[in-house]
Design a protein around this motif. Structure first.
Motif, PDB file in Angstrom:
ATOM      1  N   TRP A  46       0.796  -1.211   0.000  1.00 14.69           N
ATOM      2  CA  TRP A  46       0.000   0.000   0.000  1.00 14.69           C
ATOM      3  C   TRP A  46       0.838   1.275   0.000  1.00 14.69           C
ATOM      4  CZ3 TRP A  46       1.433   2.585   4.273  1.00 14.69           C
ATOM      5  CH2 TRP A  46       1.993   1.840   5.305  1.00 14.69           C
ATOM      6  N   TRP A 105      -3.691   0.525  -6.797  1.00 15.95           N
ATOM      7  CA  TRP A 105      -4.447  -0.010  -5.670  1.00 15.95           C
ATOM      8  C   TRP A 105      -5.027  -1.388  -5.965  1.00 15.95           C
ATOM      9  CZ3 TRP A 105      -4.165   1.900  -0.983  1.00 15.95           C
ATOM     10  CH2 TRP A 105      -3.849   3.238  -0.819  1.00 15.95           C
ATOM     11  N   ARG A 154      -1.220  -8.014  -4.826  1.00 18.44           N
ATOM     12  CA  ARG A 154      -0.411  -7.551  -3.694  1.00 18.44           C
ATOM     13  C   ARG A 154       0.783  -8.470  -3.464  1.00 18.44           C
ATOM     14  NH1 ARG A 154      -5.814  -6.258  -2.927  1.00 18.44           N
ATOM     15  NH2 ARG A 154      -6.106  -4.105  -2.318  1.00 18.44           N
TER      16      ARG A 154
END
Length: 125
Positions: free
Chosen positions: A30, A76, A80
């Motif tokens: 993030w 975003w 991840r």
């Protein structure tokens, strides 16, 4: 009596793709999108204020200040993982650079338009 021997077949691991070295979870995924999301509007506003664009900017051109956030937004939603960290950083840097350059680019295009109009005789003094 015939005994059946079952051959042990190992099923394909469903997460075999996740076992690659670059596909480990990134605990700080993030960071780049958050930094760019916070910095891009500040850079854009500072560059526009330095160029004096807030006083003479038509409303439809103000939408271009949202363009850096549109560049940062995919960061975003990327996977991840460590492998995607470089892509998130590139999107963040591109968004911030675009935020800093957009007002200058807008001013340059406006001046080129004025010069072309003057040189072609479409503007009378």
């Amino acid at each position: 009596m015939q005994q059946r021997t079952a051959t042990a077949t190992t099923p394909a691991a469903p997460n075999a793709a996740l076992d690659a070295p670059g596909d480990a979870a990134d605990p700080r995924w993030w960071g780049p999108p958050l930094a760019a999301t916070l910095v891009a509007p500040v850079l854009s506003g500072a560059a526009a204020a330095a160029g004096g664009l807030f006083t003479a900017l038509p409303v439809f051109l103000a939408a271009g200040f949202l363009l850096p956030l549109a560049v940062v937004a995919p960061g975003w939603f990327l996977a991840r993982t460590v492998r995607r960290r470089r892509a998130r950083i590139r999107l963040a840097v591109t968004g911030c650079a675009l935020a800093a350059v957009y007002p200058l680019l807008l001013t340059q295009v406006a001046w080129m338009y004025v010069v072309v109009m003057l040189l072609t005789g479409n503007v009378r003094a």
